[in-house]
Design an enzyme around this catalytic site. Structure first.
Site, PDB file in Angstrom:
ATOM      1  N   ARG A   1       0.853  -1.200   0.000  1.00 26.55           N
ATOM      2  CA  ARG A   1       0.000   0.000   0.000  1.00 26.55           C
ATOM      3  C   ARG A   1       0.881   1.241   0.000  1.00 26.55           C
ATOM      4  O   ARG A   1       1.481   1.601   1.019  1.00 26.55           O
ATOM      5  CB  ARG A   1      -0.920   0.002   1.223  1.00 26.55           C
ATOM      6  CG  ARG A   1      -1.750   1.270   1.322  1.00 26.55           C
ATOM      7  CD  ARG A   1      -2.980   1.155   2.217  1.00 26.55           C
ATOM      8  NE  ARG A   1      -2.706   1.156   3.635  1.00 26.55           N
ATOM      9  CZ  ARG A   1      -3.639   1.307   4.575  1.00 26.55           C
ATOM     10  NH1 ARG A   1      -4.910   1.445   4.226  1.00 26.55           N
ATOM     11  NH2 ARG A   1      -3.323   1.286   5.848  1.00 26.55           N
TER      12      ARG A   1
ATOM     13  N   ASP B   1      -3.711   4.188  14.498  1.00 23.33           N
ATOM     14  CA  ASP B   1      -2.816   4.528  13.394  1.00 23.33           C
ATOM     15  C   ASP B   1      -3.195   5.898  12.849  1.00 23.33           C
ATOM     16  O   ASP B   1      -3.984   6.609  13.485  1.00 23.33           O
ATOM     17  CB  ASP B   1      -2.831   3.423  12.326  1.00 23.33           C
ATOM     18  CG  ASP B   1      -4.168   3.311  11.616  1.00 23.33           C
ATOM     19  OD1 ASP B   1      -5.049   4.148  11.866  1.00 23.33           O
ATOM     20  OD2 ASP B   1      -4.324   2.393  10.804  1.00 23.33           O
TER      21      ASP B   1
HETATM   22  C1  ACO Z   1      -6.964   2.076   9.596  1.00 21.04           C
HETATM   23  C2  ACO Z   1      -6.051   1.133   8.972  1.00 21.04           C
HETATM   24  O1  ACO Z   1      -5.475   1.419   7.979  1.00 21.04           O
HETATM   25  S1  ACO Z   1      -5.762  -0.389   9.694  1.00 21.04           S
HETATM   26  C3  ACO Z   1      -4.263  -0.875   8.924  1.00 21.04           C
HETATM   27  C4  ACO Z   1      -3.113  -0.117   9.427  1.00 21.04           C
HETATM   28  N1  ACO Z   1      -2.771  -0.491  10.779  1.00 21.04           N
HETATM   29  C5  ACO Z   1      -2.030  -1.593  11.012  1.00 21.04           C
HETATM   30  O2  ACO Z   1      -1.639  -2.230  10.066  1.00 21.04           O
HETATM   31  C6  ACO Z   1      -1.730  -1.984  12.426  1.00 21.04           C
HETATM   32  C7  ACO Z   1      -0.902  -3.238  12.429  1.00 21.04           C
HETATM   33  N2  ACO Z   1      -0.644  -3.740  13.770  1.00 21.04           N
HETATM   34  C8  ACO Z   1       0.409  -3.352  14.475  1.00 21.04           C
HETATM   35  O3  ACO Z   1       1.201  -2.543  14.033  1.00 21.04           O
HETATM   36  C9  ACO Z   1       0.606  -4.003  15.811  1.00 21.04           C
HETATM   37  O4  ACO Z   1      -0.181  -5.158  15.926  1.00 21.04           O
HETATM   38  C10 ACO Z   1       0.266  -3.107  17.012  1.00 21.04           C
HETATM   39  C11 ACO Z   1       1.150  -1.874  16.984  1.00 21.04           C
HETATM   40  C12 ACO Z   1      -1.188  -2.684  16.991  1.00 21.04           C
HETATM   41  C13 ACO Z   1       0.551  -3.905  18.290  1.00 21.04           C
HETATM   42  O5  ACO Z   1       1.880  -4.332  18.212  1.00 21.04           O
HETATM   43  P1  ACO Z   1       2.647  -4.950  19.452  1.00 21.04           P
HETATM   44  O6  ACO Z   1       2.337  -4.138  20.658  1.00 21.04           O
HETATM   45  O7  ACO Z   1       4.072  -5.144  19.051  1.00 21.04           O
HETATM   46  O8  ACO Z   1       1.943  -6.343  19.614  1.00 21.04           O
HETATM   47  P2  ACO Z   1       2.494  -7.602  20.383  1.00 21.04           P
HETATM   48  O9  ACO Z   1       3.545  -7.240  21.375  1.00 21.04           O
HETATM   49  O10 ACO Z   1       1.306  -8.318  20.902  1.00 21.04           O
HETATM   50  O11 ACO Z   1       3.139  -8.452  19.211  1.00 21.04           O
HETATM   51  C14 ACO Z   1       3.440  -9.817  19.348  1.00 21.04           C
HETATM   52  C15 ACO Z   1       4.184 -10.284  18.128  1.00 21.04           C
HETATM   53  O12 ACO Z   1       3.342 -10.146  16.989  1.00 21.04           O
HETATM   54  C16 ACO Z   1       3.996  -9.359  16.009  1.00 21.04           C
HETATM   55  N3  ACO Z   1       3.001  -8.523  15.342  1.00 21.04           N
HETATM   56  C17 ACO Z   1       2.043  -7.747  15.905  1.00 21.04           C
HETATM   57  N4  ACO Z   1       1.298  -7.160  14.952  1.00 21.04           N
HETATM   58  C18 ACO Z   1       1.802  -7.582  13.773  1.00 21.04           C
HETATM   59  C19 ACO Z   1       1.446  -7.308  12.430  1.00 21.04           C
HETATM   60  N5  ACO Z   1       0.422  -6.505  12.125  1.00 21.04           N
HETATM   61  N6  ACO Z   1       2.180  -7.884  11.455  1.00 21.04           N
HETATM   62  C20 ACO Z   1       3.208  -8.705  11.757  1.00 21.04           C
HETATM   63  N7  ACO Z   1       3.583  -9.006  13.020  1.00 21.04           N
HETATM   64  C21 ACO Z   1       2.883  -8.447  14.005  1.00 21.04           C
HETATM   65  C22 ACO Z   1       4.974  -8.501  16.759  1.00 21.04           C
HETATM   66  O13 ACO Z   1       6.000  -8.091  15.893  1.00 21.04           O
HETATM   67  C23 ACO Z   1       5.435  -9.456  17.848  1.00 21.04           C
HETATM   68  O14 ACO Z   1       6.396 -10.332  17.271  1.00 21.04           O
HETATM   69  P3  ACO Z   1       7.529 -11.092  18.130  1.00 21.04           P
HETATM   70  O15 ACO Z   1       6.783 -12.021  19.045  1.00 21.04           O
HETATM   71  O16 ACO Z   1       8.333 -11.820  17.104  1.00 21.04           O
HETATM   72  O17 ACO Z   1       8.286 -10.057  18.878  1.00 21.04           O
HETATM   73  O1  LIG Z   2      -7.164   1.997   5.841  1.00 22.04           O
HETATM   74  C1  LIG Z   2      -8.112   1.657   6.485  1.00 22.04           C
HETATM   75  C2  LIG Z   2      -8.918   2.529   7.272  1.00 22.04           C
HETATM   76  O2  LIG Z   2      -9.824   2.036   7.966  1.00 22.04           O
HETATM   77  O3  LIG Z   2      -8.636   3.737   7.216  1.00 22.04           O
HETATM   78 MG    MG Z   3      -7.058   4.223   5.814  1.00 20.54          MG
END
Ligand code: ACO
Ligand SMILES: O=CC(=O)O
Ligand code: MG
Length: 536
Positions: free
Chosen positions: A166, A449
């Site tokens: 993206r 986010d």
């Molecule tokens: C409105 C929108 O656009 S939604 C789309 C955009 N937003 C996103 O993509 C959010 C994605 N998610 C994240 O960034 C994370 O899940 C967070 C920041 C919300 C939480 O992250 P953390 O606090 O690190 O979670 P947590 O400690 O429970 O993570 C556990 C493990 O999962 C992994 N993990 C957590 N989320 C993700 C993810 N989305 N992708 C890959 N790995 C992940 C962490 O890296 C960690 O790995 P490790 O055990 O090897 O160290």
């Molecule tokens: O990118 C996704 C959203 O909910 O914004």
């Molecule tokens: Mg969005």
């Protein structure tokens, strides 16, 4: 590659170490060619965005389905391209930033697709952008395994998720790459570098250059993307129609142009996604000064089942399936917690959200965390049975009018002091995190986010502008909001300590939530002022 054009390319961010592998002269030339061809149209479309928002905000224009594209909407004969390899079954998609660890974890998460995010989940520091490209470059070549200093091994397994990148939205620039002195469109940088380095590799490996397109406001913006794909494919000698794009319907204006967006991209389209958080942000932004009927309640009360949100998602499914496109659901903000009771509640909330989407006909949905993949998969497995999607569920029963999409008052609910304070708290914490290079953060057990932070600051602006009454009858004024801000700032400071960027976060909040005018995006001004190449 065509002969080098006559333009001056400057890279002002660091290019040392492995960054040079991404910022090659040929790759930069490719980006420059895209910029040279399309920068003018981008800036006209951004002007048109601004003009249209002014017309909508002033009440001069009432949003509706476009008369000039009536034929496209009513013509039953056209369909989009068939699903490309790796995109037939999209029942679970994980999203997230592109740092090295998250890249490996996302690929191994068990999700069918990984949305590799340069948008809402990424703070666009120079480091994040180029390092993200490098991680994708390595991941695609299966050359990304590593071991941490603590000895934990990260290695991509046998059945990794399909990568869908993206790029950043049209509103952003990448100021560390200048062409003839101008900063380049961030969308073209992210798309161009990814496509240039990886399109052929992906094809050779049985996948393809796939994209999510964020924050589109009209079908003319989709047309621009389509023309970019045509030129990019031609430049690299890749067959026309190889690219696939899933468009986020996450602005209120795009909700009126779903058919048209698919039509513009039909050779390259693979679906639409219901980007709920930016959609709510867009609704607030467009109707911020429209009076009480357009004032949304506390963020927690704007659920996906309030009628105007349900109307938008049901229309999306109906539109997609009529055109052979996947309908992909959005992001529930609940994330796993180490506390068992909170975790159970989060999983239940996500299950309910995915149940609704699967029941409504979506073909798959998003999760924010690997711990949520199983629940999403279970829900969609149950509905899909042996099928990869439910494209055959046409949802001809769905009828959505312009009034339904605009019935913001249908959300009901109330604005409370706790809701105002929660928005201020989240905005401060999120902006602090973003300024430190982290674009998605767990705050009070929710995923936050760029999109959710936009909601937080826009709601405050809208409530002040409308003199919205809190539960005790007090109207929210700017003075009261500043009082709450000082209070919440003190609490966040005590919690995060001296290293946090809270003075800057306060300044950004003050400018984007408490100013006379409502800035279009929180990130554009903050990027220009604060995200310099010194942030790593
Ligand atoms: C409105 C929108 O656009 S939604 C789309 C955009 N937003 C996103 O993509 C959010 C994605 N998610 C994240 O960034 C994370 O899940 C967070 C920041 C919300 C939480 O992250 P953390 O606090 O690190 O979670 P947590 O400690 O429970 O993570 C556990 C493990 O999962 C992994 N993990 C957590 N989320 C993700 C993810 N989305 N992708 C890959 N790995 C992940 C962490 O890296 C960690 O790995 P490790 O055990 O090897 O160290
Ligand atoms: O990118 C996704 C959203 O909910 O914004
Ligand atoms: Mg969005």
């Amino acid at each position: 590659m065509a002969a080098k054009l006559n333009y001056r390319i400057e890279v002002t961010g660091p290019t040392d170490g492995r960054f040079a592998e991404i910022l090659t002269p040929a790759a930069l030339d490719f980006v420059a060619k895209l910029d040279n061809t399309f920068a003018g149209r981008r800036s006209e479309l951004l002007d048109e965005r601004r003009r249209r928002r002014e017309r909508v905000q002033s009440g001069e224009e009432r949003l509706d389905f476009l008369p000039e594209t009536h034929r496209i909407r009513t013509d039953d004969s056209w369909r989009i391209a068939p699903p490309a390899p790796g995109l037939e079954d999209r029942r679970v998609e994980i999203t997230g930033p592109t740092d090295r660890k998250m890249t490996v974890n996302a690929l191994n998460s068990g999700a069918k697709v990984w949305l590799a995010d340069f948008e809402d989940a990424t703070s666009p520091t120079w480091h994040n952008i180029v390092d993200g490209q490098l991680n994708l470059f390595d991941a695609i070549r299966r050359d990304i395994d590593f071991t941490t200093e603590a000895g934990k091994r990260y290695t991509v397994g046998d059945d990794p998720a399909t990568i869908v990148a993206r790029p950043r939205g049209w509103h952003l620039v990448e100021k560390h790459i200048r062409i003839d002195g101008r900063p380049v469109s961030a969308s073209l940088v992210d798309f161009g570098l990814y496509f240039f380095h990886n399109a052929r590799q992906l094809l050779a490996r049985g996948s393809g250059p796939y994209f999510y397109l964020p924050k589109l406001e009209s079908h003319l913006e989709a047309r621009l993307w389509n023309d970019i794909f045509l030129l990019a494919q031609q430049e690299l000698g890749i067959p026309r129609g190889t690219v696939r794009a899933t468009v986020l319907i996450e602005t209120i204006t795009a909700a009126f142009e779903m058919d048209e967006i698919l039509y513009e991209l039909r050779e390259h389209a693979s679906g639409l996604n219901a980007g709920r958080w930016d959609y709510i942000f867009s609704v607030i932004k467009n109707f911020s000064a429209h009076g009480a009927d357009f004032v949304l309640p506390d963020r927690a009360q704007v659920t996906m089942t309030v009628p105007f949100m349900r109307a938008y998602t049901e229309l999306l499914v109906r539109t997609c399936h009529r055109r052979g496109a996947h309908a992909i659901g959005g992001m529930a903000a609940f994330i796993p917690s180490k506390d068992p009771a909170t975790n159970e509640l989060a999983l239940e909330k996500v299950r309910q959200d995915k149940d609704r989407e699967a029941g409504d006909g979506f073909d798959g949905s998003w999760v924010a965390h690997p711990g949520l993949v199983p629940v999403c998969r279970e829900v969609f497995d149950a509905v899909l049975g042996g099928w990869p999607n439910q494209l055959t569920r046409l949802r001809e029963d769905v009828e959505v009018s312009a009034e339904d999409l605009l019935d913001v008052a249908s959300a009901g609910g109330e604005v409370t002091e706790a809701g105002v304070r929660a928005n201020i708290d989240v905005a401060l914490r999120y902006v602090d995190s973003w300024l430190r290079g982290i674009g998605a953060a767990a705050i009070h057990n929710l995923m936050e986010d760029a999109a959710t932070a936009e909601i937080a600051r826009c709601q405050i602006w809208q409530w002040i502008r409308n003199g919205t009454k809190l539960e005790d009858g007090t109207a929210l004024t700017r003075e009261l909001a500043v009082e709450f801000l000082d209070d919440e700032l003190a609490k966040v400071r005590a919690d995060l300590g001296a290293s946090a960027r809270l003075d800057d976060a306060r300044a950004i909040f003050t400018e984007t939530a408490l100013g006379e005018k409502l800035p279009s995006f929180l990130t554009t001004g903050a990027y220009a002022r604060y995200l310099t190449d010194t942030i790593r």
